[in-house]
Design an enzyme around this catalytic site. Structure first.
Site, PDB file in Angstrom:
ATOM      1  N   GLY A   1       4.099   0.940   2.167  1.00 15.56           N
ATOM      2  CA  GLY A   1       5.234   1.588   1.457  1.00 15.56           C
ATOM      3  C   GLY A   1       5.931   2.325   2.578  1.00 15.56           C
TER       4      GLY A   1
ATOM      5  N   ASN B   1      -1.003  -3.814  16.874  1.00 18.03           N
ATOM      6  CA  ASN B   1      -1.272  -4.114  15.307  1.00 18.03           C
ATOM      7  C   ASN B   1      -0.298  -3.401  14.698  1.00 18.03           C
ATOM      8  OD1 ASN B   1      -2.336  -5.260  13.156  1.00 18.03           O
ATOM      9  ND2 ASN B   1      -3.819  -3.318  12.948  1.00 18.03           N
TER      10      ASN B   1
ATOM     11  N   LEU C   1       0.865  -1.135   0.124  1.00 21.06           N
ATOM     12  CA  LEU C   1       0.008   0.071  -0.024  1.00 21.06           C
ATOM     13  C   LEU C   1       0.959   1.392   0.130  1.00 21.06           C
ATOM     14  CD1 LEU C   1      -2.829  -1.108   2.733  1.00 21.06           C
ATOM     15  CD2 LEU C   1      -2.497  -1.510   0.043  1.00 21.06           C
TER      16      LEU C   1
ATOM     17  N   TYR D   1      41.649  17.247 -11.163  1.00 19.38           N
ATOM     18  CA  TYR D   1      40.018  16.924 -11.538  1.00 19.38           C
ATOM     19  C   TYR D   1      40.415  16.105 -12.768  1.00 19.38           C
ATOM     20  CZ  TYR D   1      35.825  16.533 -14.117  1.00 19.38           C
ATOM     21  OH  TYR D   1      34.771  16.226 -15.045  1.00 19.38           O
TER      22      TYR D   1
ATOM     23  N   GLN E   1      -5.718   3.746  -6.709  1.00 16.05           N
ATOM     24  CA  GLN E   1      -6.644   3.947  -5.764  1.00 16.05           C
ATOM     25  C   GLN E   1      -7.111   5.468  -5.783  1.00 16.05           C
ATOM     26  OE1 GLN E   1      -5.847   3.889  -1.394  1.00 16.05           O
ATOM     27  NE2 GLN E   1      -7.798   3.290  -0.945  1.00 16.05           N
TER      28      GLN E   1
ATOM     29  N   TYR F   1      35.012  19.418 -21.371  1.00 16.82           N
ATOM     30  CA  TYR F   1      33.697  19.975 -21.475  1.00 16.82           C
ATOM     31  C   TYR F   1      34.097  20.938 -22.418  1.00 16.82           C
ATOM     32  CZ  TYR F   1      28.792  21.371 -21.234  1.00 16.82           C
ATOM     33  OH  TYR F   1      27.475  21.937 -21.347  1.00 16.82           O
TER      34      TYR F   1
ATOM     35  N   GLY G   1      -9.655   3.996   2.954  1.00 16.18           N
ATOM     36  CA  GLY G   1      -9.205   3.011   4.141  1.00 16.18           C
ATOM     37  C   GLY G   1      -8.411   2.063   3.228  1.00 16.18           C
TER      38      GLY G   1
ATOM     39  N   GLY H   1      -0.911   6.862   0.293  1.00 16.04           N
ATOM     40  CA  GLY H   1      -1.188   7.953   1.097  1.00 16.04           C
ATOM     41  C   GLY H   1      -0.268   9.035   0.601  1.00 16.04           C
TER      42      GLY H   1
ATOM     43  N   ARG I   1       1.325  15.242   6.849  1.00 20.33           N
ATOM     44  CA  ARG I   1       2.394  15.581   7.744  1.00 20.33           C
ATOM     45  C   ARG I   1       3.700  15.841   7.483  1.00 20.33           C
ATOM     46  NH1 ARG I   1       1.803  11.630  12.705  1.00 20.33           N
ATOM     47  NH2 ARG I   1       3.341  12.783  13.417  1.00 20.33           N
TER      48      ARG I   1
END
Length: 451
Positions: free
Chosen positions: A104, A169, A8, A348, A75, A369, A80, A11, A15
């Site tokens: 996730g 849980n 999942l 370099y 989704q 370059y 939910g 979301g 926050r």
């Protein structure tokens, strides 16, 4: 056992106060979603389904980079966790096996924990992952009767006796795909939030005569990320785990807390990592190499016996052979440094190849370059590049050649030749005093005018 993963990742993460989808915020310099996918991948799933919502296009692009075989489903409304899992129903149509539901934003579930959950499936129809919380706070409680999970009680609905429980849980579960989706189809949304909660499948399973259990893991594994503070805490967890694993495999770190590792950092046995080293993605350091203090490495390979730093930067495409030296304030990008070669000071080296045994003097620059395209510099074996040499690519310096200090090399240098490319020096007697006097007079005049 046939396994499918449903992760999942829908979301928004309000926050986090960010435009970036929550699951794409980095831990160990990769999206936290990559950690969850790696954990789930350890149980060899036949199918992986990512349920995306907020920033779904960004999530889908990230998923493709992590695992191009994973499927992303949308989704559209976040109604939910049960509703989120249900979005994977079509993608798993006809699948005959177990589904493991992960999150996730819960990136640290260990593969061993998932293996224990799957082993418990031999005796139970549905297995929930729980943890003993040091501070249960407002977590949902798992109410057990022997090895049976009676119910999941949300804190706000729990009695004082239930609130005293510390077995909480995590939201992670596994069960037979058909049975799980059947239970989800019966979940209602008659609650204050009007959402379909995955936790409701426990009661529905019990009412259907199914066996439900919960197994425990360390609380650290279930760390969920909902804020920048959580993200910082998760980064600390990742770094501590990664450092401990390296120390266990025989790597020496003189100040482990100051070494920062990436998700895919590989370091061989007996390597030495000094303080304040940062590893970006895609770094391999072979056994016996030394990375000295305050160096930054990304997308590079360091071979056995090589020494890097202090204060060195290895960028993507840097390939260091055995026993070569890259010293202080040296930057290497898209370049190969052959065995025994040395680039020790203030240089370099970009888009270049340096042959075995060559020495690159301080202040050397490969001018790669031209403002539009990159060009290659080829330096042969046993070459001595004098200090402050500018190598204007494309250019080749042959085996055994030498450049004089302060040269600007614009043409190829044949093997064993000495290249001198600098303006003729002229000394003008007395001119230094005259110039100083003139400058001092100008400075005095400006001071007077300022008054």
């Amino acid at each position: 056992m046939r396994i499918a993963l449903v992760i999942l990742a829908a979301g928004k993460g309000t926050r986090m106060n960010s435009d970036l989808p929550k699951v794409l915020h980095p831990i160990g310099q990769v999206p936290m979603l990559a950690h969850a996918m790696q954990s789930g991948g350890a149980v060899s799933p036949e199918r992986t389904v990512i349920v995306a919502g907020h920033g779904a296009d960004q999530v889908a692009r990230a998923v493709e980079e992590i695992d191009e075989t994973a499927q992303v489903v949308l989704q559209e409304e976040q109604l939910g966790t049960a509703h989120a899992v249900d979005q994977a129903r079509a993608a798993l149509e006809g699948f005959d096996g177990d589904v493991v539901v992960l999150y996730g934003d819960t990136p640290f579930i260990r593969p061993e924990t998932l293996e224990r959950m799957l082993a418990a499936r031999a005796q139970h129809d549905l297995v929930i992952l729980g943890f003993d919380a040091a501070d249960p706070a407002r977590y949902g409680r798992l109410v057990m009767q022997g090895d049976q999970l009676e119910r999941i009680v949300e804190y706000k609905d729990a009695s004082d006796e239930e609130r005293a429980l510390s077995f909480c849980n995590s939201g992670i579960m596994t069960g037979d795909a058909r049975a799980l989706f059947d239970l989800i189809s019966r979940v209602g949304n008659d609650n204050a939030s009007g959402e379909y909660y995955l936790t409701d499948v426990v009661e529905l399973a019990r009412d259907s005569g199914l066996s439900v259990t919960a197994i425990a893991c360390d609380e650290e594994e279930t760390l969920g990320i909902n804020s920048r503070a959580d993200l910082a805490a998760a980064e600390a967890v990742f770094q501590n785990r990664a450092r401990a694993e390296l120390l266990e495999t025989g790597i020496t770190m003189t100040a482990p807390d100051t070494v920062h590792l990436a998700f895919d950092t590989v370091i061989g046995r007996d390597a030495l990592i000094e303080p304040n080293v940062v590893f970006g993605p895609g770094v391999t350091v072979e056994s016996g190499a030394t990375i000295r203090a305050f160096s930054h490495l990304e997308g590079c390979h360091v071979s056995r016996g090589a020494v890097v730093g202090p204060y060195a930067r290895l960028r993507p495409g840097a390939e260091l052979a055995e026993d070569c030296h890259v010293g202080n304030f040296v930057e290497i990008k898209n370049a190969t440094i052959a065995e025994g070669a040395k680039v020790n000071h203030l240089s370099y080296i970009g888009d270049a190849s340096i042959g075995a045994g060559s020495n690159i003097g301080a202040g050397t620059i490969t001018c790669n370059y031209d403002g539009v395209m990159k060009h290659h510099t080829e330096i042969g074996k046993r070459v001595f590049i004098g200090s402050n040499t500018m190598l204007v690519a494309p250019v080749t310096v042959g085996d055994g050649a030498m450049t004089a200090s302060g040269s600007v090399i614009t043409r190829n240098v044949e093997s064993e030749a000495l290249a001198i490319a600098r303006a003729k020096q002229e000394n003008k007697p007395g001119h230094a005093r005259k110039l100083f006097d003139l400058l001092k007079a100008k400075a005095a005049k400006r001071a007077m005018e300022a008054k």
